[in-house]
Design a protein around this motif. Structure first.
Motif, PDB file in Angstrom:
ATOM      1  N   TRP A 161      46.751  16.707   1.886  1.00 22.73           N
ATOM      2  CA  TRP A 161      45.382  16.403   1.476  1.00 22.73           C
ATOM      3  C   TRP A 161      44.565  17.700   1.528  1.00 22.73           C
ATOM      4  O   TRP A 161      44.649  18.462   2.504  1.00 22.73           O
ATOM      5  N   VAL A 162      43.782  17.951   0.501  1.00 19.92           N
ATOM      6  CA  VAL A 162      43.046  19.213   0.393  1.00 19.92           C
ATOM      7  C   VAL A 162      41.679  19.060   1.054  1.00 19.92           C
ATOM      8  O   VAL A 162      40.901  18.160   0.714  1.00 19.92           O
ATOM      9  N   ALA A 163      41.379  19.942   2.002  1.00 20.76           N
ATOM     10  CA  ALA A 163      40.091  19.913   2.700  1.00 20.76           C
ATOM     11  C   ALA A 163      39.039  20.651   1.884  1.00 20.76           C
ATOM     12  O   ALA A 163      39.258  21.799   1.470  1.00 20.76           O
ATOM     13  N   ARG A 164      37.912  19.990   1.645  1.00 19.38           N
ATOM     14  CA  ARG A 164      36.764  20.599   0.977  1.00 19.38           C
ATOM     15  C   ARG A 164      35.597  20.602   1.956  1.00 19.38           C
ATOM     16  O   ARG A 164      35.335  19.588   2.609  1.00 19.38           O
ATOM     17  N   LYS A 165      34.906  21.727   2.025  1.00 24.56           N
ATOM     18  CA  LYS A 165      33.842  21.868   3.017  1.00 24.56           C
ATOM     19  C   LYS A 165      32.463  21.738   2.378  1.00 24.56           C
ATOM     20  O   LYS A 165      32.179  22.360   1.347  1.00 24.56           O
ATOM     21  N   PHE A 166      31.640  20.917   2.974  1.00 26.04           N
ATOM     22  CA  PHE A 166      30.215  20.850   2.665  1.00 26.04           C
ATOM     23  C   PHE A 166      29.544  20.117   3.818  1.00 26.04           C
ATOM     24  O   PHE A 166      30.003  19.051   4.226  1.00 26.04           O
ATOM     25  N   THR A 167      28.483  20.677   4.362  1.00 24.25           N
ATOM     26  CA  THR A 167      27.820  20.054   5.507  1.00 24.25           C
ATOM     27  C   THR A 167      26.842  18.994   5.010  1.00 24.25           C
ATOM     28  O   THR A 167      25.744  19.308   4.551  1.00 24.25           O
ATOM     29  N   PHE A 168      27.252  17.744   5.089  1.00 25.67           N
ATOM     30  CA  PHE A 168      26.367  16.636   4.734  1.00 25.67           C
ATOM     31  C   PHE A 168      25.415  16.308   5.883  1.00 25.67           C
ATOM     32  O   PHE A 168      24.241  16.014   5.657  1.00 25.67           O
ATOM     33  N   ALA A 169      25.922  16.336   7.096  1.00 26.26           N
ATOM     34  CA  ALA A 169      25.105  15.953   8.257  1.00 26.26           C
ATOM     35  C   ALA A 169      25.639  16.699   9.470  1.00 26.26           C
ATOM     36  O   ALA A 169      26.745  16.403   9.939  1.00 26.26           O
ATOM     37  N   ARG A 170      24.862  17.636   9.988  1.00 21.04           N
ATOM     38  CA  ARG A 170      25.348  18.472  11.077  1.00 21.04           C
ATOM     39  C   ARG A 170      25.731  17.648  12.297  1.00 21.04           C
ATOM     40  O   ARG A 170      26.722  17.934  12.964  1.00 21.04           O
ATOM     41  N   LYS A 213      31.424  14.249   7.956  1.00 22.48           N
ATOM     42  CA  LYS A 213      30.115  14.900   7.994  1.00 22.48           C
ATOM     43  C   LYS A 213      30.147  16.336   7.480  1.00 22.48           C
ATOM     44  O   LYS A 213      29.132  16.865   7.016  1.00 22.48           O
ATOM     45  N   ASP A 214      31.290  16.974   7.526  1.00 23.32           N
ATOM     46  CA  ASP A 214      31.416  18.380   7.136  1.00 23.32           C
ATOM     47  C   ASP A 214      32.193  18.581   5.845  1.00 23.32           C
ATOM     48  O   ASP A 214      32.659  19.687   5.563  1.00 23.32           O
TER      49      ASP A 214
END
Length: 604
Positions: free
Chosen positions: A221-230, A207-208
């Motif tokens: 594994w590389v973490a990428r952040k984007f809030t798709f659904a809070r 979701k994030d």
């Protein structure tokens, strides 16, 4: 008992290969008992026919009338959750040529491999293969580049995947974490697999953001952040929605509430990936171009339903998913598919009705289970287990426009309706405009001093929310505001209207306050005391308009009862303006779907 029920309305007409097809679904109820939150399919007896597994049974195709036990059936508690069967994945785990079943229980419980007995009688041999499966949308899919699937989930707050030793798949599986302990330890919403960045390797969505799979599994594994659904939805997908060559993301927004969106991938000048949200469905009918709206999208699947080469969204309502704590939980248990249509400069997801009395669970399985080449839908939930059998017939293309769905047109003004009347023909004070509790009987102290005149006072306790003042949005001058007089939630009691005859097919009302069943509005049959409808607020002082179908109790005597049994946060109810309507009323700011009063309320 297996029952065949006809589709209730025309589902959809689509055009495929120059021909117009009208799609229908036939509901097959495999069971009316609650065993599981997901169903699946496979050929369990190797007769060449597809069978369905739901809970402790597999149902033999193609008619699904004969059922056979996999393990000892124990019906689960609908006021809790299935402990031993949330997800069922079908795969030949031991390589003997027979379909086995991997079953995950309630999040935080083990996964078990049920070994197909290859035609022998008796229960299937059970092997515990993984001690802790969390997240409410795990998936069993090929992730890391080999030809066999992995169980993608969380464990103790870590995202990752569990893989078996394929030489001995009954041994405990190995968990491979791909993150730190950042997820919910036991539950959590929103999880999926797809190639987000287009490097040919599958990533893990949540979701994030997402975790990019490295070139070598020895790397991080590389973490990428984007809030798709809070709040987190259900299964998530990376798919090229608009045909521009990169992967977009599809997800529901809140598993127990409302919302469905696709997120268009966009890049900045440096090539960094971000997303632009395109809502498909929200809280109100006006949030969807066709007026479709429902809550509890706790499972989502992506599948080409009409053979046009584009994947469509399949979802529905997970009835009773959080019991009475979920807003609009008592709406119809619908299933829809949203047809993807690529336009010149945009896309459309056109809603197609499937069914309104089955719903989904936490897992939707789609495939041709009856052998007619059209994809069917298999689901299990608290209402039972179902196969929704898909068929299509060719029709003249000229009929497409008439079949719909049609564009939603918001009314220019709200319908007025009429107040219910007593036996003498006098309109009852169900809008509180008498400025008193005339025609109401109060018990306890929760409704002391009601009704309230005017909007919420700006000087009352907790009047502000952030930088703005709270509003109740009453109809007229007076309304029932449970917090407004005493400015606390300690009072309890009931407020019951005088009885009236249900003379119309529909009713509307305004409701706000606590989002729990202990602060509720009930519609009660006067003669028997049977509750045929109940609803509650959304933890908001604002009263939203809701509508209810009264056809099941038309001609009967009933009364409205407001109940406050909650003494803590949002332990109050706001209510106003109960009115009848002859036709289904459409309000400019109504929320979600039509609700229905029904007899035998507790009967699923």
């Amino acid at each position: 008992m297996t029952r065949f029920l006809p589709a209730l309305i025309l589902a959809v007409a689509t055009v495929s290969a120059g021909a117009a097809f009208h799609h229908e679904f036939q509901r097959v109820r495999l069971s009316d008992q609650y065993f599981a939150e997901g169903a699946n399919f496979g050929d369990f007896n190797k007769d060449g026919k597809t069978d369905v597994i739901a809970g402790p049974y597999w149902y033999a195709g193609p008619d699904f009338k004969a059922k056979y036990e996999i393990y000892e059936p124990v019906e689960q508690n609908r006021n809790s959750y299935s402990l031993n069967n949330f997800f069922a994945f079908v795969y030949d785990l031991n390589g003997d040529g027979w379909d086995d079943v991997l079953i995950n229980g309630l999040p935080g419980r083990p996964a078990h491999f049920y070994e197909n007995p290859k035609g022998a009688e008796g229960h299937w041999k059970k092997h515990e293969v993984f001690d802790w499966v969390s997240n409410e949308s795990p998936t069993f899919t090929q992730l890391v580049g080999d030809e066999r699937p992995e169980l993608v989930c969380t464990r103790q707050g870590l995202f990752g995947y569990a893989s078996p030793d394929w030489e001995n798949p009954t041994k405990p599986w190995t968990f491979h974490p791909i993150s730190g302990a950042i997820a919910s330890k036991q539950f959590g919403h929103g999880l999926g697999v797809g190639d987000v960045n287009g490097d040919g390797r599958l990533d893990v969505l949540h979701k994030d953001g997402w975790f990019e799979q490295p070139e070598s599994l020895d790397e991080k594994w590389v973490a990428r952040k984007f809030t798709f659904a809070r709040r987190g939805g259900a299964q998530m997908f990376a798919y090229d929605v608009n045909g521009d060559g990169d992967s977009d993301v599809i997800t529901s927004l809140a598993a127990h509430e409302h919302g469905l969106s696709w997120f268009e991938q966009v890049k900045d000048d440096a090539g960094a990936i971000s997303f632009k949200e395109h809502p498909i469905m929200g809280l109100r009918p006006k949030d969807n171009p066709y007026g479709v709206c429902f809550s509890e999208l706790h499972a989502v699947e992506l599948h080409d339903m009409d053979g046009d080469g584009l994947k469509d969204i399949v979802t529905g309502k997970t009835y009773w998913s959080h019991h009475a704590k979920t807003s609009s939980w008592h709406d119809s248990a619908v299933v829809y598919w949203f047809k993807l249509v690529r336009l010149k400069d945009d896309v459309d997801f056109v809603p197609q009705f499937v069914d309104d009395n089955s719903g989904i669970g936490r897992l939707i399985s789609i495939g041709d289970v009856n052998g007619d080449k059209w994809p069917d839908i298999v689901t299990a939930n608290m209402k039972g287990a179902y196969a929704l059998l898909h068929s299509a017939r060719q029709i003249p293309a000229v009929h497409l426009r008439r079949l719909g769905p049609h564009a939603y047109v918001e009314p220019e003004e709200d319908p007025v309706g009429v107040l219910p009347k007593n036996d003498e023909g006098r309109e009852l004070n169900l809008d509180f405009e008498a400025g008193s509790l005339q025609d109401w009987t109060a018990e306890g102290d929760a409704f002391k001093g009601q009704p309230v005149k005017g909007e919420i006072r700006k000087d009352r306790k907790f009047a502000k929310s952030g930088n703005s003042y709270k509003t109740a949005r009453p109809q007229g001058d007076f309304w029932m505001g449970g917090f407004e007089i005493v400015e606390n939630d300690s009072g309890t009691g009931t407020l019951s209207s005088a009885p009236f005859k249900v003379t119309h097919g529909y009713a509307s009302y305004r409701i706000g306050g606590g989002a729990h069943l202990r602060t509720r509005m009930e519609l009660v049959l006067a003669e028997t005391g049977e509750v045929v409808f109940r609803t509650h607020g959304r933890n908001s002082e604002t009263m939203f308009v809701e509508t209810v179908d009264l056809s099941a109790i038309r001609g009967m005597a009933a009364f409205v009862r407001l109940v406050d049994e909650h003494e803590k946060g949002f332990g109050h109810l706001n209510f106003d303006d109960f009115r009848f309507h002859e036709r289904r009323p459409v309000f400019r700011d109504a929320v979600c779907m039509m609700k229905r009063a029904r007899r035998n309320w507790a009967d699923f």
